[in-house]
Each structure stands twice: as structure tokens, then as C-alpha cells.
Write a protein that holds these residues in place. Structure first.
Motif: not given
Length: 553
Positions: A230-235
Motif C-alpha cells: 500500500g502507501a502512506d495514505g497522505t493523498n
């Protein structure tokens, strides 16, 4: 959840009360005073003014618009309204800072459009008089906006600020698939090669990921597969792994960690079910099934795994849609090969889907005290809130010009909902061009209108997302647990911002340490809950509960 249908008379009364706000307030007088500063032709007639006037518009750059000055829709709408737009276009990366500079320095445009004016800015600068109250302007000059309020009663949570005034008009897109954005996508070629099915439970997911790790599904003889990431969720890609997984354990809103439980606002991230969800995520990380970088890497790093030139190395990932983990419509074609995973049944069989309802972007049209003709500004924006009329006129800010960017479908062509289609795109969405404004202006796209797009090959993105959401996510919706949008008083807002920041930091820091093994979930849990209390959890909850109680009244 029971659906309540309000009689038309009740809806009309509710709308009148919303627009009235605080009867006799200073805001209402200011609005009346502002209306006297300019003239405008009667509602329903065009052009809006006899002699051309200029409207200074501050907005963020839409990357799919080539040039606002020479844009074909810009020229058409100026000719229709007799209003020339003096643009101030700001790149998205700089928009928040630029807005703050404008507000602090007093160099205000006539209107802020599709610029992220925050709730705190609306409340603070509205009460100071920098933003005009819109209650009376909407009542007198914006019939389409009023119709939107009637058709979408959920907007009441976004309208009146604590002083009773409306300072902004929201952008409303009733996008069905975005109501449940916490999705997972799995690489079907690997499933097929290993003879596996799409998992439906947390244990099945574990077993599938273990097969991805140990059975060389990419066939290169190397143990280089990343089973899940996944990715960091800041977008806004909703790539953070924990949000999807937690739907098997507890209602989880990563924006604030709040949920409704029998009408009471509760904090989710200290409950036993949240703790069990962390244990499951820890198991995935510990066994090498969930990439530990999934919580901190950016989306570019995630996409690199799926789009590796030698073949995808990514078994599954969390995202709103496949384009947030692959290159949508990219040359590899892998965007078509990731298929949806349903909300998984947890250890006790629960599926608690995060359903936020239709996304409402507040603060998308604000009239400032510098506006020379507020009634003109209101009439100018009102046209954008009637999608059906745009089709009849042959021009749409969102679609472009009929015959060039879109067309009326041939007889017999069905829409996404199976009913006769109303429009068919020629220039695909996401294509840079100079025929339309794309998503520059706020608008109201009712679900029925969105689903009336022709179900052609060009609409495959919408079709796939509609089917996935309808069949795999909506059956497990827990929208009744979602805490709605709340406004706060200046006093509460000042405290709330700091409290939320501190609590969010504690939750995210401990979550990362728990799932990566830096801290032990059982042994260090008391330390975590103590840190939450030190960060002001009880004060945070009290502010939310008090303001939610006011909303319910």
C-alpha cells in the motif's frame, strides 16, 4: 438502516430554515447591503447584465485544462452571461499557502472558486466580514442551488456555520463508488496461475498471500514477489492498508478515528476490536506477506512494483481504484488485471464497511467583501448546478461542447444504470484539452445523472467501479456509524485542532510500531492508551459529542 422520506412540505420548510439561518442576524443585513451594490437581470434571463462586467476569480489549476483564457467554454460562457473572468490561477501544490496569504493581506478576489477554503477559515473570516453571507443571495438569485439543497438533504450538515450563516456553496458529486473508498485489488494472473480464488475472509487472504510469497507466481525463479502492499495514505488514493483491513474488525474512519455507536460518538482506535485488527496486520507483516514499507512509502513506489518492466511484482494492494496502484490505461495493460477483493469476513464473521456517503467538497464557492456585484456573482455560479440544462444547451463546463467533447447517444444505447443513456463522451475524462473546464467549477452531479453516461468501452472505469462497489462493498455498508460533518465555534475549533493533531500523531505512531514489532501489542497497550489520555482524548470526545448533540437538535 431505515430510510426516511420527508414530505415535500417538510423539505420546503427545512430549506427555508436553512436559508433563513439566524433571523435578524447581522449576516442577513450584510447580505442585503451587498445586494444593493450591483444590478443584475432577472433570474432566468440572459445575459446577466446589459453592459459587460468583470468577475475576479481565484481558483486552482486543473491539470486537464490547457489555457483558461483561450478555453472554448470560457468564451462561450462569457458570451452567454456578458461576464468576463479575470483569472488568478494557482497550482494545486501552492493553493493553501496562497489562500492564506490572500486572506491575511486583504488582497481578495471577488470570489474563491474550487479553492480549499477550510471550515475554520469560513467560520473565522466569515464572522469578521471578509466572506459575505450567502443566505439571501441564494434565496433571491440561485434557484438551481436551492434545488440542490432540496434533492440532497444531507447537505444540511455542510451549510450553516455556528452564527447561522452560509458562507460557501459546496461541490457535490454523487459518485457511488467513492462512498466506499477503502478497497483492495488483487492480481488475477497470479490467482489463475496458482489455481486460487479471490479471498473472502481474513484467513483466506492470509493463505492466498502466503501462496504468492512461496510459489513463485511471476515465474522468474526468484523470491521477489510482494504479496501485499500500500502507501502512506497522505493523498486521496486511500492506499493505507489498515483502513481496508480494519473493516473486518471495527468501523474505522482514518480521518478522525470516530464512530457512532447507538447514537453516541465513540473513539474507535482504543477498542478491543481495533486491537484485534492490529494483531492481524502484525501477523501479515511478521510473516512477510504485507510489505512493512506499505505504511510509509508514497504511491509512486507502490506503482513501481505493479509496473515493473520485467513483470508485476505486486500481488495485491489497497486503493480507491486500480489507477492508484498501476498506470491507468497504461501500456502494460496491468490496470485491467487487478480485480476487486470484497470486504473480508473477520474472525467472528463481521464485515463493517466504511461508508462515508456522497463526498461533499465544502468551501468551493465563496464571495468576498471585495465583490463589486454579489448578486451577479451568485447568478453567474448558479448556472453550473443544473446538469440537465447543460445537455439541452449543448455546452457543459465538465463535459465540454456537444459534438466535440461529448454527444447524445444513439437510440437504444444504455447508461451505466441500464436505463437510456443521456450523454456519451468523445474526449475521455482525464484528457488534457481546451474545450472544457473539467473539474474547475463546483457543480451538483446527482447520482441519476452520473449513471446516465453511456455504458460504452470508454466508460469501463465507471462500469467496473460501479459493479465492484454494488456487489462487494455496499452489502456490508455501516454508514449509520459514520460521524457527519460538524462545524465548531471559534473557541472549540481552537482546542479541537490541536487535540486532533496530537491524537492522530499518537494513533499513527503506535500503529506503525505495533504492526512492525517495535512495540508489543499486548504488553505495550497500556502505554498506548495512557498516551492517548495525555494527548487529550477525553476533551476531544467531549467537544465532538457536544457539537454532535447540537447538530441532532
Amino acid at each position: 438502516m431505515k430510510k426516511v422520506v420527508m414530505p415535500a412540505s417538510c423539505i420546503a420548510l427545512s430549506l427555508a430554515l436553512i436559508l433563513q439561518g439566524c433571523s435578524g442576524s447581522a449576516g442577513s443585513e450584510t447580505s442585503e447591503g451587498a445586494q444593493g451594490q450591483g444590478t443584475v437581470e432577472p433570474v432566468g434571463t440572459y445575459p446577466l447584465v446589459k453592459e459587460k462586467q468583470t468577475l475576479k476569480v481565484f481558483t486552482k489549476q486543473d491539470v486537464n485544462v490547457e489555457d483558461y483564457e483561450t478555453n472554448e467554454f470560457t468564451k462561450w460562457y462569457e458570451n452567454k452571461t456578458n461576464v468576463h473572468v479575470d483569472w488568478e490561477i494557482v497550482p494545486n501544490a501552492a493553493i493553501k499557502e496562497k489562500i492564506q496569504v490572500k486572506l491575511a493581506g486583504g488582497d481578495l478576489p471577488d470570489v474563491f472558486m474550487s479553492s480549499p477554503i477550510t471550515d475554520s477559515q469560513m467560520v473565522g473570516y466569515g464572522s469578521q466580514g471578509l466572506f459575505l453571507p450567502l443566505n439571501d443571495l441564494i434565496e433571491q438569485y440561485a434557484p438551481n442551488v436551492k434545488k440542490m439543497f432540496e434533492k440532497a438533504p444531507y447537505l444540511k450538515h455542510y451549510l450553516n456555520t455556528p452564527d447561522g450563516n452560509i458562507y460557501s456553496i459546496p461541490n457535490v458529486g454523487e459518485t457511488y463508488h467513492s462512498t466506499m473508498p477503502k478497497k483492495m485489488w488483487i492480481y488475477k494472473p497470479w490467482l489463475d496461475k496458482l489455481g486460487l480464488q479471490v479471498p473472502t475472509t481474513t484467513e483466506e487472504l492470509y493463505n492466498v498471500l502466503m501462496a504468492f510469497k512461496t510459489q513463485d507466481p511471476n515465474g522468474n525463479g526468484k523470491a521477489d514477489e510482494i504479496p501485499l502492499s500500500g502507501a502512506d495514505g497522505t493523498n486521496n488514493g486511500h492506499n493505507e492498508p489498515e483502513s481496508f483491513v480494519m473493516q473486518s474488525f471495527i468501523f474505522f474512519d482514518r480521518a478522525n478515528y470516530l464512530m457512532l455507536d447507538n447514537g453516541t460518538v465513540e473513539f474507535a482506535a482504543d477498542k478491543p476490536a481495533y486491537k484485534e485488527g492490529l494483531k492481524y496486520i502484525r501477523r501479515l507483516v511478521q510473516d512477510g506477506l504485507l510489505q512493512s514499507d506499505a505504511f510509509i512509502q508514497d504511491r509512486k513506489a507502490l506503482t513501481a512494483l505493479a509496473e515493473d518492466p520485467a513483470g508485476s511484482r505486486l500481488g495485491a494492494a489497497t486503493a480507491l481504484y486500480w489507477g492508484n496502484l498501476t498506470i491507468d490505461n497504461g501500456p502494460s495493460g496491468r490496470y485491467k488485471e487487478y480485480v476487486p477483493v470484497p470486504i473480508l469476513a473477520g474472525p467472528d464473521g463481521q464485515r463493517i464497511g466504511f461508508d462515508r456517503g456522497y463526498a461533499v467538497d465544502n468551501g468551493h464557492f465563496v464571495i468576498t467583501k471585495n465583490a463589486k456585484n454579489p448578486p451577479l456573482a451568485m447568478r453567474w455560479i448558479d448556472w453550473f448546478f443544473d446538469e440537465e440544462n447543460k445537455l439541452q444547451e449543448g455546452w457543459s463546463d465538465y463535459l465540454g461542447q456537444e459534438g466535440i467533447a461529448w454527444k447524445k447517444p444513439d437510440p437504444g444505447v444504455k447508461g451505466l444504470d441500464g436505463r437510456p443513456a443521456k450523454y456519451q463522451t468523445i474526449i475521455p475524462f482525464g484528457t488534457k484539452n481546451n474545450n472544457r473546464w473539467a473539474q474547475t467549477a463546483p457543480r451538483f452531479q446527482h447520482e441519476d445523472f452520473r449513471l446516465s453516461q453511456a455504458a460504452t468501452p470508454d466508460a469501463q472505469t465507471e462500469i467496473r467501479l460501479l459493479e465492484a462497489t454494488k456487489n462487494l462493498y455496499k452489502p456490508y455498508s455501516a454508514h449509520e456509524k459514520y460521524v457527519p460533518h460538524l462545524y465548531f465555534s471559534d473557541e472549540d475549533l481552537a482546542r479541537f485542532g490541536d487535540l486532533q493533531k496530537n491524537i492522530t500523531t499518537v494513533v499513527q505512531d503506535f500503529m506503525l510500531k505495533f504492526v512492525t514489532g517495535t512495540l508489543d501489542i499486548e504488553n505495550d497497550w497500556p502505554k498506548y492508551t495512557k498516551e492517548l489520555e495525555n494527548a487529550g482524548l477525553q476533551q476531544y470526545l467531549q467537544i465532538i459529542r457536544d457539537n454532535y448533540a447540537k447538530l441532532e437538535k
